[in-house]
Enzyme design. Sequence first.
Site, PDB file in Angstrom:
ATOM      1  N   GLY A  72       0.903  -1.167  -0.079  1.00 37.08           N
ATOM      2  CA  GLY A  72      -0.011   0.118  -0.121  1.00 37.08           C
ATOM      3  C   GLY A  72       0.951   1.276  -0.029  1.00 37.08           C
ATOM      4  N   GLY A 124      -0.421   4.840  -0.910  1.00 39.35           N
ATOM      5  CA  GLY A 124      -1.739   5.234  -0.025  1.00 39.35           C
ATOM      6  C   GLY A 124      -1.436   6.488   0.623  1.00 39.35           C
ATOM      7  CD  GLN A 125      -4.173   9.971   5.152  1.00 35.25           C
ATOM      8  OE1 GLN A 125      -4.712   9.127   5.433  1.00 35.25           O
ATOM      9  NE2 GLN A 125      -4.228  11.112   5.681  1.00 35.25           N
ATOM     10  CB  ILE A 171      -2.993  -3.123  -6.203  1.00 34.88           C
ATOM     11  CG1 ILE A 171      -3.391  -1.462  -5.717  1.00 34.88           C
ATOM     12  CG2 ILE A 171      -2.800  -3.886  -5.001  1.00 34.88           C
ATOM     13  CD1 ILE A 171      -4.988  -1.614  -5.078  1.00 34.88           C
ATOM     14  CE1 TYR A 190     -10.506   1.049   8.097  1.00 37.09           C
ATOM     15  CE2 TYR A 190     -11.139   2.006  10.050  1.00 37.09           C
ATOM     16  CZ  TYR A 190     -10.205   1.903   9.205  1.00 37.09           C
ATOM     17  OH  TYR A 190      -9.021   2.502   9.333  1.00 37.09           O
ATOM     18  CE  LYS A 192      -7.898  -0.994   9.991  1.00 39.94           C
ATOM     19  NZ  LYS A 192      -6.648  -1.452   9.422  1.00 39.94           N
TER      20      LYS A 192
END
Length: 317
Positions: free
Chosen positions: A8, A11-12, A35, A143, A147
């Site tokens: 990732g 990403g951010q 990806i 989500y 988690k």
Amino acid sequence: MKNVLVIGSTGQIGSELTMKIRREIPEGNVVAGYIPGAEPKGELLESGPAELADVRNAQQLADIVEKYGIDTIYNLAALLSAVAEKKPLLAWDIQMNGLLNILEVAREKKCAVFTPSSIGSFGPETPHVGTPQDTIQRPRSMYGVTKVATELLSDYYFHKYGVDTRSVRFPGLISNVTLPGGGTTDYAVEVYYSAVKGEEFVCPIAPGTYMDMMYMPDALGAAVHLMQADPSRLVHRNSFNIASMSFEPETLFAKIREYIPSLKVRYEVDPVRQAIANSWPDSMDDSCARAEWDWKPTYDIDSMTVDMIACLRRKLL
Ligand code: AKB
């Protein structure tokens, strides 16, 4: 930590974390995993190796770990809270099946693994003020479910197989390099962009909604520092509460107006995001992280705001 795979990486968090680790470990291989459709560009692409790393492809992960002698995996693949509510099956696939693939590779090849948890791992029955490290976790969002399951599965691999899994519960992260996408706390990033561009900001979160927030440099410091911490001091592993600031939208807007008085805001509350925000802590107690690996944030709402505005002015104007 020498040879690192960041899954990732565009990403951010990943876009900044990959660069930070490359700067801090110049002698290592820090692989930017991505990806299709989210390929690394510019400095991220030019400053080190990059590989396709889809968490749902176990063989792809094993090949990268073998090729670069990876010893530490940062697993940042996730759908954020609001988008996970729209695509719950995909969120489960990425967050849970993906994690299982990573943990299996880590078990076989003896890698340490960091997979972030979040304030999203808590739910409506959690004590909202001074949320303790060990408390009720009954989230109602997909989500949040993933988690909590991430925390449990990561601890399971540590206790059962000795895999060195560690993690923090990130607050909403505020940054100026890569925008987040589909989170409940995104408003606290987006308002800075609107303020600097002189555009009206439409806020999807109601006034009076407190959430924990953190400036990205502190979040990156936590992710690196925890993986380098002395394991004999760690009583907890997955995951540590970390905190630096907690505010409601109007407090942030007032702070930004100290520097950009023309900021205009209109509220248009998004019921999905608001329900999620209402179930999350107002402020977490991070004393275990402070005691077990010397966690300490450096930014508060004022120093963050000064830095955000300066960085975005350079980037956007
Ligand atoms: C989100 O809002 O979904 C994330 C988080 C707090 O985990 N930023």
